[in-house]
Design an enzyme around this catalytic site. Structure first.
Site, PDB file in Angstrom:
ATOM      1  N   TRP A 124      20.131  27.622  40.561  1.00 11.24           N
ATOM      2  CA  TRP A 124      21.114  27.351  39.523  1.00 11.24           C
ATOM      3  C   TRP A 124      22.539  27.271  40.093  1.00 11.24           C
ATOM      4  O   TRP A 124      23.461  27.927  39.605  1.00 11.24           O
ATOM      5  CB  TRP A 124      21.034  28.416  38.441  1.00 11.24           C
ATOM      6  CG  TRP A 124      19.765  28.432  37.641  1.00 11.24           C
ATOM      7  CD1 TRP A 124      18.553  27.922  38.004  1.00 11.24           C
ATOM      8  CD2 TRP A 124      19.572  29.023  36.355  1.00 11.24           C
ATOM      9  NE1 TRP A 124      17.623  28.155  37.016  1.00 11.24           N
ATOM     10  CE2 TRP A 124      18.221  28.832  35.994  1.00 11.24           C
ATOM     11  CE3 TRP A 124      20.403  29.712  35.473  1.00 11.24           C
ATOM     12  CZ2 TRP A 124      17.687  29.284  34.784  1.00 11.24           C
ATOM     13  CZ3 TRP A 124      19.863  30.170  34.279  1.00 11.24           C
ATOM     14  CH2 TRP A 124      18.532  29.951  33.926  1.00 11.24           C
ATOM     15  N   TYR A 153      10.728  17.033  41.883  1.00 13.09           N
ATOM     16  CA  TYR A 153      11.784  17.604  42.705  1.00 13.09           C
ATOM     17  C   TYR A 153      11.256  18.802  43.494  1.00 13.09           C
ATOM     18  O   TYR A 153      11.460  18.907  44.705  1.00 13.09           O
ATOM     19  CB  TYR A 153      12.961  18.019  41.825  1.00 13.09           C
ATOM     20  CG  TYR A 153      13.980  18.880  42.534  1.00 13.09           C
ATOM     21  CD1 TYR A 153      14.824  18.349  43.511  1.00 13.09           C
ATOM     22  CD2 TYR A 153      14.102  20.234  42.234  1.00 13.09           C
ATOM     23  CE1 TYR A 153      15.754  19.152  44.163  1.00 13.09           C
ATOM     24  CE2 TYR A 153      15.033  21.036  42.886  1.00 13.09           C
ATOM     25  CZ  TYR A 153      15.854  20.487  43.849  1.00 13.09           C
ATOM     26  OH  TYR A 153      16.763  21.274  44.498  1.00 13.09           O
TER      27      TYR A 153
END
Length: 297
Positions: A154, A129
């Site tokens: 996040w 990723y």
């Protein structure tokens, strides 16, 4: 008087795209959303006709392949979405005198730092990723000088699939939840991030010079571990009268995943505050507002 600049928001059902659309609507901006079936980021060639029809002055790319573990097994597909599609956006913008605001990730860094990463820190991703997101940044720079790459970390909201909604689901299913305690980052509420991104986009649209272009960081202030984030989520949920499980701290080694995660991925957002005058609230403040909204829904 010239009409307001149109903004194209790339992304449909993702949490950040939803938040950006809501923010653009609240600010009464001239915006258009581009998502499936009109565009398919696994087929980057679908972008050019959609952008030509929308004719934006600013393209905000909030779409990405964000399934970190799945990217390990499907890196080629993730690369198309996270690198080749943004490159196509950059090429279209270069040919049509438009600007690109591309949302990237803390996962472009290796996680070995002990202080917040500045925007110019060398890219060194440790999973598929991260490699695809880093590749997207590189390709954008190659094709378009007037770009804004904004890294976040996040990201969560009260809907969809993310850490917060997973914790609240588990609160209703388990007595004990085990959470990793040796990874540190800055939880970022999608609504706060969207507000900051729209404000940054507005500034680059009106900028006379190029000092607002390049790479910047934008997260909620502060930092914690996934365990600390889970503790705070359950404390907020418990305060609202909901049953919560006991949580146990575990190490990354005790909780193996297909993709390695950065040990430390806090981002230094000081340049964003200095150049744009934008700083997001503390992550605990964002969490409180998110949980409150979730509880009301």
């Amino acid at each position: 008087m010239s009409p307001p600049a149109r903004i194209a928001i790339i992304g449909g059902s993702g949490q950040l795209a939803r938040a950006l659309r809501a923010e653009a609507e609240a600010k009464d901006l001239d915006w258009v959303g581009l998502a499936r079936p009109e565009i398919d980021l696994e087929r980057p060639e679908t972008l050019r006709p959609a952008l030509a029809k929308a004719r934006p002055r600013l393209v905000v790319n909030a779409a990405a392949w964000t399934a970190v573990d799945e990217a390990e097994a499907h890196e080629t597909r993730a690369h198309v979405v996270n690198a080749e599609a943004p490159a196509e956006m950059a090429r279209w913008c270069a040919a049509n005198d438009a600007l690109l605001l591309h949302v990237s990730s803390d996962y472009v860094f290796d996680g070995n730092a002990s202080a917040p990463y500045p925007p110019d820190h060398p890219l060194a991703p440790i999973n598929a990723y991260g490699r695809t997101k880093a590749a997207g940044e590189i390709l954008i720079r190659e094709h378009l000088s007037r770009h804004l790459i904004v890294r976040a970390s996040w990201v969560y909201d009260g809907e969809g699939r993310n850490f917060l909604t997973t914790m609240l689901r588990l609160a209703g299913e388990r007595d004990v939840v085990r959470v990793v305690a040796d990874q540190t980052g800055a939880p970022t509420y999608a609504a706060d991030l969207a507000s900051g991104l729209i404000a940054m986009g507005g500034q680059v649209l009106s900028a006379a010079g190029d000092d607002l272009f390049g790479a910047f960081h934008l997260t909620n202030a502060g930092a914690t571990s996934w365990f600390g984030f889970a503790e705070a989520i359950f404390a907020q949920w418990d305060a609202r009268g909901h049953a919560c499980p006991r949580i146990e701290a575990v190490t990354s080694a005790q909780w193996p995943t297909p993709a390695r995660r950065p040990r430390y991925s806090v981002l230094d957002c000081s340049a964003t505050q200095e150049r744009f005058g934008i700083a997001l609230p503390h992550w605990r403040d964002g969490l409180a507002r998110c949980v409150a909204a979730r509880d009301r829904a």
